[in-house]
Design an enzyme around this catalytic site. Structure first.
Site, PDB file in Angstrom:
ATOM      1  N   GLY A 199       0.822  -1.213   0.000  1.00  0.00           N
ATOM      2  CA  GLY A 199       0.000   0.000   0.000  1.00  0.00           C
ATOM      3  C   GLY A 199       0.852   1.257   0.000  1.00  0.00           C
ATOM      4  CG  PHE A 200       0.308   6.142   0.285  1.00  0.00           C
ATOM      5  CD1 PHE A 200       1.352   6.681  -0.475  1.00  0.00           C
ATOM      6  CD2 PHE A 200      -0.248   6.898   1.314  1.00  0.00           C
ATOM      7  CE1 PHE A 200       1.831   7.961  -0.200  1.00  0.00           C
ATOM      8  CE2 PHE A 200       0.223   8.167   1.587  1.00  0.00           C
ATOM      9  CZ  PHE A 200       1.262   8.698   0.837  1.00  0.00           C
ATOM     10  CG  LEU A 225       1.873   0.036   8.185  1.00  0.00           C
ATOM     11  CD1 LEU A 225       3.008  -0.614   8.967  1.00  0.00           C
ATOM     12  CD2 LEU A 225       2.459   0.890   7.059  1.00  0.00           C
ATOM     13  CB  THR A 265      -8.986  -6.276   7.794  1.00  0.00           C
ATOM     14  OG1 THR A 265      -9.695  -6.893   6.727  1.00  0.00           O
ATOM     15  CG2 THR A 265      -7.513  -6.163   7.411  1.00  0.00           C
ATOM     16  CE1 TYR A 313      -8.946   2.388   8.778  1.00  0.00           C
ATOM     17  CE2 TYR A 313      -8.974   4.653   9.589  1.00  0.00           C
ATOM     18  CZ  TYR A 313      -8.279   3.563   9.097  1.00  0.00           C
ATOM     19  OH  TYR A 313      -6.917   3.637   8.931  1.00  0.00           O
TER      20      TYR A 313
END
Ligand code: UDP
Length: 316
Positions: free
Chosen positions: A10-11, A72, A91, A145
């Site tokens: 990912g980023f 992460l 997750t 989230y």
């Protein structure tokens, strides 16, 4: 060291992996490629495992060969977390349980990436690590989230308290930078893309809400400071310094990129649906991180410029 970076495609994870390789570590990336990409890093010291952190067997097998873990992996992006609440919460919870269990069995240490979203709608400025978590109702998708990240943190604290597990938490505040696509919906890459294409910059709400952005290079520095010098069992804010209103950010992007784009407003409900509730202010108190010697380097104007240069070059 042999280091695992979950979510390393990912980023933020890919920037971290690149940095670790530059420091001569061997990096393994565990990623399901749901938002990351395999071609973000091609390097002989980096290997990829395609898999889900919710798969205990895979996590256990990989961690067995590691000296350290950066965890992460998460479902990110407001639209994605609204659309996939199950994946978002499992997750973070199941994934973090798997990682902590495997790390405990292996006897190595772990840094877990949390988010400023875990503070929820607490508008205290600046937000210090011991400030309250203020979350909305569990029935509102807007908070999935935040609950997911708060749960990760509680799991880390419990593992530290009950098993003396060496784990530290970084709370990342609105990270931006090269390699961050527009597809996940984060505001700054979107504004920069819209400005470069001459399209309207779409500000959600009245734009009075604030955020404090941090360049990904500074984020990596912060994470490494915590890794090397942070206390086990502790959480650290990792963020920038300049709090900006989103409407001002839009005008700043237009001015800095000499764009002819107009700035338009869109009600939150039309942008994200009825399940959405906005966080009105977010700025970190960085005293705990600064005490480790950390100094952020990039200004907001430099972040805008770096994103624009990256998008002009076609991104990663
Ligand atoms: N936002 C916006 N236009 C966009 C995307 C986001 O005005 O195209 C707003 C969003 O409502 C929020 C802020 O920008 O107030 C930051 O959004 P982002 O998703 O980047 O981060 P987060 O809300 O998770 O801090």
């Amino acid at each position: 060291m042999r280091i695992l970076v979950t979510g390393g495609a990912g980023f933020i994870g890919s920037h971290l992996a690149r940095r670790l390789v530059r420091e001569d570590h061997e990096v393994t990336i565990l990623d399901d490629f749901s938002s990351g990409r395999r071609d973000v890093i091609v390097h002989p010291s980096v290997s990829f495992v395609e898999g889900d952190v919710r798969d205990a067997e895979v996590v256990e097998r990989i961690v067995g060969d590691m000296d350290f873990v950066f965890h992460l992996a998460a479902v990110v992006g407001v639209r994605r977390t609204l659309r996939q609440p199950w994946d978002t919460i499992t997750t973070s919870t199941v994934g973090t349980v798997n990682v902590l269990r495997a790390v405990l069995r292996k006897g190595c240490g772990c840094v877990v990436a949390s988010s400023s979203s875990m503070y929820g709608k607490n508008v205290h400025v600046p937000l210090a690590e011991e400030d309250d978590v203020v979350l909305g109702n569990t029935h509102l998708g807007a908070w999935t989230y935040s609950y997911a990240k708060a749960a990760e943190e509680v799991l880390c604290r419990a593992a530290w308290q009950d098993f003396d597990q060496p784990v530290k938490v970084v709370r990342l505040f609105n990270v931006v930078g090269p390699g961050q696509g527009e597809h996940l919906g984060m505001v700054l890459p979107r504004f920069v893309g819209q400005a470069l294409r001459g399209e309207p910059l779409v500000v959600y709400g009245d734009g009075g809400q604030t955020r404090t952005f941090m360049d990904v290079e500074d984020a990596i520095e912060g994470i490494l400071h915590v890794w090397r010098q942070g206390d086990w069992g502790a959480a650290y804010n990792v963020g920038g310094t300049e709090e900006v209103r989103i409407v001002d950010l839009a005008h700043r992007v237009v001015a800095q990129l000499a764009s002819s784009s107009p700035v338009e407003m869109l009600p939150f409900q039309l942008a994200y649906g009825r399940d959405y509730e906005e966080t009105m202010r977010r700025k970190p108190d960085l005293r705990r991180l600064r005490a480790l010697g950390y100094r952020p380097r990039y200004t907001l104007d430099q972040m805008i410029r770096r994103l624009a240069d990256d998008q002009k070059e076609g991104g990663l």
